[in-house]
Design a protein around this motif. Structure first.
Motif, mmCIF file in Angstrom:
data_model
loop_
_atom_site.group_PDB
_atom_site.id
_atom_site.type_symbol
_atom_site.label_atom_id
_atom_site.label_comp_id
_atom_site.label_asym_id
_atom_site.label_seq_id
_atom_site.Cartn_x
_atom_site.Cartn_y
_atom_site.Cartn_z
ATOM 1 N N TRP A 56 5.507 -1.212 2.132
ATOM 2 C CA TRP A 56 5.411 -0.062 1.246
ATOM 3 C C TRP A 56 5.219 -0.523 -0.205
ATOM 4 O O TRP A 56 5.814 -1.510 -0.624
ATOM 5 N N PRO A 57 4.390 0.184 -0.988
ATOM 6 C CA PRO A 57 4.237 -0.145 -2.417
ATOM 7 C C PRO A 57 5.577 -0.034 -3.142
ATOM 8 O O PRO A 57 6.370 0.876 -2.871
ATOM 9 N N SER A 58 5.811 -0.960 -4.064
ATOM 10 C CA SER A 58 7.069 -0.958 -4.813
ATOM 11 C C SER A 58 6.863 -1.097 -6.314
ATOM 12 O O SER A 58 7.832 -1.137 -7.057
ATOM 13 N N ALA A 59 5.593 -1.167 -6.768
ATOM 14 C CA ALA A 59 5.300 -1.316 -8.194
ATOM 15 C C ALA A 59 4.132 -0.415 -8.570
ATOM 16 O O ALA A 59 3.469 0.169 -7.705
ATOM 17 N N GLN A 60 3.905 -0.280 -9.875
ATOM 18 C CA GLN A 60 2.810 0.573 -10.339
ATOM 19 C C GLN A 60 1.463 -0.019 -9.942
ATOM 20 O O GLN A 60 1.292 -1.237 -9.857
ATOM 21 N N GLN A 61 0.511 0.900 -9.702
ATOM 22 C CA GLN A 61 -0.866 0.550 -9.360
ATOM 23 C C GLN A 61 -0.962 -0.318 -8.107
ATOM 24 O O GLN A 61 -1.870 -1.124 -7.970
ATOM 25 N N GLN A 62 -0.007 -0.119 -7.200
ATOM 26 C CA GLN A 62 -0.106 -0.691 -5.858
ATOM 27 C C GLN A 62 -0.487 0.427 -4.895
ATOM 28 O O GLN A 62 -0.049 1.571 -5.054
ATOM 29 N N ALA A 63 -1.283 0.102 -3.896
ATOM 30 C CA ALA A 63 -1.791 1.115 -2.973
ATOM 31 C C ALA A 63 -1.394 0.781 -1.538
ATOM 32 O O ALA A 63 -1.281 -0.394 -1.164
ATOM 33 N N LEU A 64 -1.195 1.848 -0.766
ATOM 34 C CA LEU A 64 -1.018 1.741 0.676
ATOM 35 C C LEU A 64 -2.344 2.159 1.296
ATOM 36 O O LEU A 64 -2.764 3.315 1.175
ATOM 37 N N VAL A 65 -3.026 1.224 1.938
ATOM 38 C CA VAL A 65 -4.406 1.442 2.375
ATOM 39 C C VAL A 65 -4.452 1.616 3.885
ATOM 40 O O VAL A 65 -3.849 0.825 4.634
ATOM 41 N N ILE A 85 -9.224 3.441 -12.031
ATOM 42 C CA ILE A 85 -7.910 2.834 -11.853
ATOM 43 C C ILE A 85 -8.076 1.529 -11.103
ATOM 44 O O ILE A 85 -8.870 1.421 -10.155
ATOM 45 N N HIS A 86 -7.342 0.501 -11.536
ATOM 46 C CA HIS A 86 -7.376 -0.814 -10.905
ATOM 47 C C HIS A 86 -6.164 -0.939 -9.981
ATOM 48 O O HIS A 86 -5.027 -0.779 -10.423
ATOM 49 N N LEU A 87 -6.410 -1.224 -8.716
ATOM 50 C CA LEU A 87 -5.341 -1.224 -7.722
ATOM 51 C C LEU A 87 -5.279 -2.548 -6.962
ATOM 52 O O LEU A 87 -6.296 -3.243 -6.824
ATOM 53 N N THR A 88 -4.082 -2.839 -6.445
ATOM 54 C CA THR A 88 -3.895 -3.955 -5.521
ATOM 55 C C THR A 88 -3.317 -3.393 -4.216
ATOM 56 O O THR A 88 -2.627 -2.369 -4.211
ATOM 57 N N THR A 89 -3.619 -4.076 -3.135
ATOM 58 C CA THR A 89 -3.152 -3.626 -1.825
ATOM 59 C C THR A 89 -1.745 -4.156 -1.567
ATOM 60 O O THR A 89 -1.530 -5.368 -1.493
ATOM 61 N N ALA A 90 -0.789 -3.226 -1.415
ATOM 62 C CA ALA A 90 0.588 -3.623 -1.106
ATOM 63 C C ALA A 90 0.792 -3.757 0.397
ATOM 64 O O ALA A 90 1.562 -4.605 0.859
ATOM 65 N N GLY A 91 0.132 -2.915 1.176
ATOM 66 C CA GLY A 91 0.283 -2.934 2.625
ATOM 67 C C GLY A 91 -0.702 -1.978 3.258
ATOM 68 O O GLY A 91 -1.449 -1.268 2.570
#
Length: 389
Positions: A149-158, A182-188
């Protein structure tokens, strides 16, 4: 002093004598009941065993009937929402909708808001992006298969299908909506086998800051029976006129169908076993009358009325039903606890509120079983029986 004693002694003696005059009927009646059970232990024990089995099954079924329904409803809540609120005309819901929904539920359910838009990837492909409160979604949609699960800003659940579109190598990616990027990173990743697999989920805070779009959907997992859930929907419609309240029919109908079949199975099993026990008690009481026809003939010869004999026999049956109910209740609680451990891996809470129903039901069963033997008892002819015919 002596006068007082002389007056008090006759009074106490009179009271004792009066009590002895009143008590013989009751004490004799009880002695006859006990003696009848002792002298014919075999038949009494077989009838008692039948009532213990019936009471135990009824107790276990009633305990399971109440407890299993609660457990099944709790399990169904793990499959997500059974009520959905959406803004009329695809509009966003009012800002105070979430606290209003929680007020209507009064703690009997889980609520999660969602907002959705269609965004664009770097190469211009459209993709559905949803904003969600992840803490609430964890409670609402426990059936989701989430790697992290995302736990920080601009993290995504894809979603697993969307991952191949936006980030095949799990590298950071950009999304744009109405000129805002928006710039995102994949958390899970999330996998459900449904539409969620093709979506990207952001925290609702990041989503609103990026798109300016407020929540337009609220999913509700309300607890209770189907009737209670319909009542909740009616209150939501009255409280929030700007929302369109819809049931998730697959969940509600599936829950009602499973609960209905479970209820029918438990009750049918209990009825069949109770009827079998009633036949056993009937057979025992018939044999009881046949074995004791000479005793009843002597009682009639000595002046006992049909009413007295019927009452005596009915009291025997009632005492048998009460004893069987009390023993069976204890056994039934143990059976229900064992079934709960084996099948649900959770204890079944003893419901002492069912004891009056089990006790009354057992006594009614024995009394109904005694109707035919009592009718035969009325046909006993003392002269014929005593002559040995």
């Amino acid at each position: 002093m002596t006068e007082n004693l002389s007056h008090s002694e006759p009074r106490s003696a009179q009271e004792v004598a009066a009590s002895r005059v009143r008590s013989p009927h009751t004490s004799m009646f009880l002695r006859m009941l006990v003696r009848a059970a002792v002298l014919r232990r075999g038949r009494a024990l077989s009838a008692l065993l039948a009532m213990v089995v019936a009471a135990a099954v009824a107790t276990a079924m009633l305990n399971l009937f109440v407890d299993v329904q609660a457990k099944l409803r709790r399990e169904f809540r793990n499959y997500g929402a059974n009520i959905i609120l959406v803004g009329r005309g695809s509009a966003s819901l009012p800002a105070d909708t979430l606290p209003q929904v929680e007020s209507v539920l009064a703690g009997r359910g889980v609520v999660a808001p969602f907002a959705m838009v269609v965004a664009r990837t770097n190469d211009g492909q459209p993709i559905v992006v949803a904003g969600a409160d992840f803490n609430r979604v964890k409670q609402l949609d426990r059936w989701w298969s989430v790697s992290n699960w995302p736990s920080a800003q601009q993290q995504a659940l894809v979603g697993v299908r969307a991952l191949a579109v936006v980030s095949p190598r799990s590298q950071p990616f950009d999304l744009s909506f109405q000129g805002h990027t928006i710039h995102l990173t994949t958390a899970g990743t999330v996998q459900t086998g449904a539409a969620e697999d093709s979506r990207i989920y952001l925290s609702l805070t990041d989503f609103v800051a990026w798109t300016g779009v407020q929540a337009s959907t609220i999913e509700v997992a309300a607890s209770g029976s189907p009737e209670e859930i319909l009542a909740v929907m009616h209150r939501l419609e009255q409280t929030i006129p700007a929302a369109d309240v819809r049931p998730v029919r697959q969940i509600m109908e599936g829950e009602a169908r499973v609960l209905g079949k479970t209820r029918a199975t438990l009750l049918a099993s209990a009825v069949l076993i109770i009827l079998t026990a009633a036949l056993c008690v009937l057979s025992t009481l018939m044999g009881w009358v046949f074995d004791r026809r000479r005793d009843f003939a002597i009682m009639k010869t000595l002046g006992a009325s049909d009413r007295l004999l019927n009452g005596f026999f009915a009291a025997e049956a009632t005492a048998l039903g009460a004893a069987g109910a009390l023993i069976g209740f204890v056994v039934g609680i143990g059976i229900a606890a064992w079934i709960g451990r084996v099948n649900f891996h959770a204890p079944v809470v003893p419901r002492f509120s069912v004891l009056p129903f089990v006790l009354a039901g057992s006594m009614v069963v024995t009394l109904l079983s005694a109707i035919l033997p009592i009718w035969l008892l009325r046909r006993v002819q003392p002269a014929v029986i005593l002559r040995g015919e």
